[in-house]
Design a protein around this motif. Structure first.
Motif, PDB file in Angstrom:
ATOM      1  N   GLY A   1     -28.846  24.178 -20.174  1.00 29.72           N
ATOM      2  CA  GLY A   1     -29.460  25.413 -20.617  1.00 29.72           C
ATOM      3  C   GLY A   1     -29.527  26.436 -19.496  1.00 29.72           C
ATOM      4  N   SER A   2     -29.718  27.696 -19.863  1.00 31.21           N
ATOM      5  CA  SER A   2     -29.805  28.762 -18.877  1.00 31.21           C
ATOM      6  C   SER A   2     -30.589  29.925 -19.464  1.00 31.21           C
ATOM      7  N   SER A   3     -31.061  30.789 -18.580  1.00 25.45           N
ATOM      8  CA  SER A   3     -31.761  31.989 -19.030  1.00 25.45           C
ATOM      9  C   SER A   3     -30.838  32.874 -19.864  1.00 25.45           C
ATOM     10  N   THR A   4     -29.558  32.867 -19.524  1.00 22.56           N
ATOM     11  CA  THR A   4     -28.593  33.657 -20.291  1.00 22.56           C
ATOM     12  C   THR A   4     -28.505  33.168 -21.728  1.00 22.56           C
ATOM     13  N   LEU A   5     -28.489  31.849 -21.923  1.00 18.61           N
ATOM     14  CA  LEU A   5     -28.461  31.305 -23.285  1.00 18.61           C
ATOM     15  C   LEU A   5     -29.736  31.640 -24.035  1.00 18.61           C
ATOM     16  N   LEU A   6     -30.874  31.595 -23.346  1.00 16.25           N
ATOM     17  CA  LEU A   6     -32.128  31.990 -23.994  1.00 16.25           C
ATOM     18  C   LEU A   6     -32.063  33.455 -24.417  1.00 16.25           C
ATOM     19  N   ASP A   7     -31.508  34.296 -23.560  1.00 19.20           N
ATOM     20  CA  ASP A   7     -31.352  35.713 -23.918  1.00 19.20           C
ATOM     21  C   ASP A   7     -30.505  35.862 -25.173  1.00 19.20           C
ATOM     22  N   GLU A   8     -29.432  35.083 -25.256  1.00 18.33           N
ATOM     23  CA  GLU A   8     -28.539  35.173 -26.415  1.00 18.33           C
ATOM     24  C   GLU A   8     -29.222  34.690 -27.688  1.00 18.33           C
ATOM     25  N   VAL A   9     -30.015  33.637 -27.569  1.00 20.61           N
ATOM     26  CA  VAL A   9     -30.728  33.122 -28.738  1.00 20.61           C
ATOM     27  C   VAL A   9     -31.703  34.162 -29.266  1.00 20.61           C
ATOM     28  N   PHE A  10     -32.467  34.774 -28.383  1.00 17.60           N
ATOM     29  CA  PHE A  10     -33.459  35.743 -28.849  1.00 17.60           C
ATOM     30  C   PHE A  10     -32.817  37.054 -29.286  1.00 17.60           C
ATOM     31  N   ALA A  11     -31.650  37.387 -28.719  1.00 10.15           N
ATOM     32  CA  ALA A  11     -30.906  38.542 -29.219  1.00 10.15           C
ATOM     33  C   ALA A  11     -30.457  38.288 -30.659  1.00 10.15           C
ATOM     34  N   TRP A  12     -30.098  37.053 -30.956  1.00 12.57           N
ATOM     35  CA  TRP A  12     -29.726  36.679 -32.327  1.00 12.57           C
ATOM     36  C   TRP A  12     -30.921  36.836 -33.271  1.00 12.57           C
ATOM     37  N   PHE A  13     -32.082  36.360 -32.868  1.00 12.46           N
ATOM     38  CA  PHE A  13     -33.249  36.494 -33.734  1.00 12.46           C
ATOM     39  C   PHE A  13     -33.627  37.966 -33.934  1.00 12.46           C
TER      40      PHE A  13
END
Length: 246
Positions: free
Chosen positions: A23-35
């Motif tokens: 996992g990474s902060s970048t992936l978290l950013d992408e997940v929340f951008a999706w939501f």
């Protein structure tokens, strides 16, 4: 196990995401951008959302996003699968929220898995998609809220690849409409559905709640999905395949 966690308000609820190794902060950013994108497209509270513009007739289906077209198609299928009890038009206007929240979390989980994050938990306001293992290396555990005591659980499920969706009346009262009678359904206090796909589990939980006590028998016949039901009288009924992990 390296872990990352983030939670914030989105889509009218609190969404949390926990990532294991890879996992990474970048992936978290992408997940929340999706939501955020899902919220912009499907919020029934935003006049300019796709779902509201389509419902008002100002957005032709051919100009809608692929996501909206998919959701409309899946809601039509779910209407058939639930004998009409999952009805995106039950309130008189288009509101696919009973599918969208679970579906969007399922998509987020699928994308994380494709990115190589095999251990993660996506929790969209109680609709939870779990994969792999928790930080301690054990299977994930999900407590199902007690419908009369917000500080307690009535059941715990455990696993390494689960979708868990709950529909209940303990926060907003009997708000789920029985589309056949055109009034608020009664008989069940909460319905939790566990299975392989969170969007489907979310819709099935809504449908069973709309059926009232008949939803118990309907859930028992579902292939690949199991349920935990609490009736208005306080009885808890659980599928045999869901022995409590508590």
């Amino acid at each position: 196990m390296t872990e990352l966690f983030r939670a914030r308000e989105c889509m009218g609820t609190v969404i949390s995401v926990e990532l294991g190794s890879g996992g990474s902060s970048t992936l978290l950013d992408e997940v929340f951008a999706w939501f955020d994108l899902v919220d912009a497209r499907f919020s029934t509270y935003k006049a300019d959302s796709e779902v509201n513009r389509f419902d008002a007739g100002s957005l032709p289906l051919g100009d809608a996003s692929a996501d909206l077209r998919f959701v409309l198609s899946r809601c039509a299928d779910l209407w058939s699968e639930t004998d009409g009890y999952f009805d995106a038009y039950a309130t008189g206007r288009l509101d696919p929220s009973g599918f969208v929240k679970g579906w969007s979390a399922q998509v987020a989980s699928d994308r994380l898995l494709a990115a190589g994050v095999t251990d993660h938990c996506v929790n969209a306001g109680g609709d939870v998609r779990l994969r792999g293992h928790a930080p301690a290396g054990r299977p994930w555990r999900v407590g199902i809220r007690h419908p009369w005591n917000a500080q307690a659980t009535c059941h715990v499920v455990e696993g390494t690849d689960l979708a868990v969706a709950t529909s209940g009346v303990y926060e907003r009262g009997h708000h789920v409409i029985d589309p056949r009678r055109g009034r608020a359904a009664s008989g069940l206090r909460s319905v939790t559905v566990v299975g392989p796909d969170l969007g489907t589990a979310d819709a099935y939980a809504t449908a069973a709640l709309a059926m009232g006590e008949g939803g118990v028998r309907w859930l028992a016949r579902l292939a690949g999905y199991a349920g935990v039901v609490v009736t208005d009288e306080g009885r808890k009924l659980t599928s045999r395949s869901l022995s409590s992990a508590a």
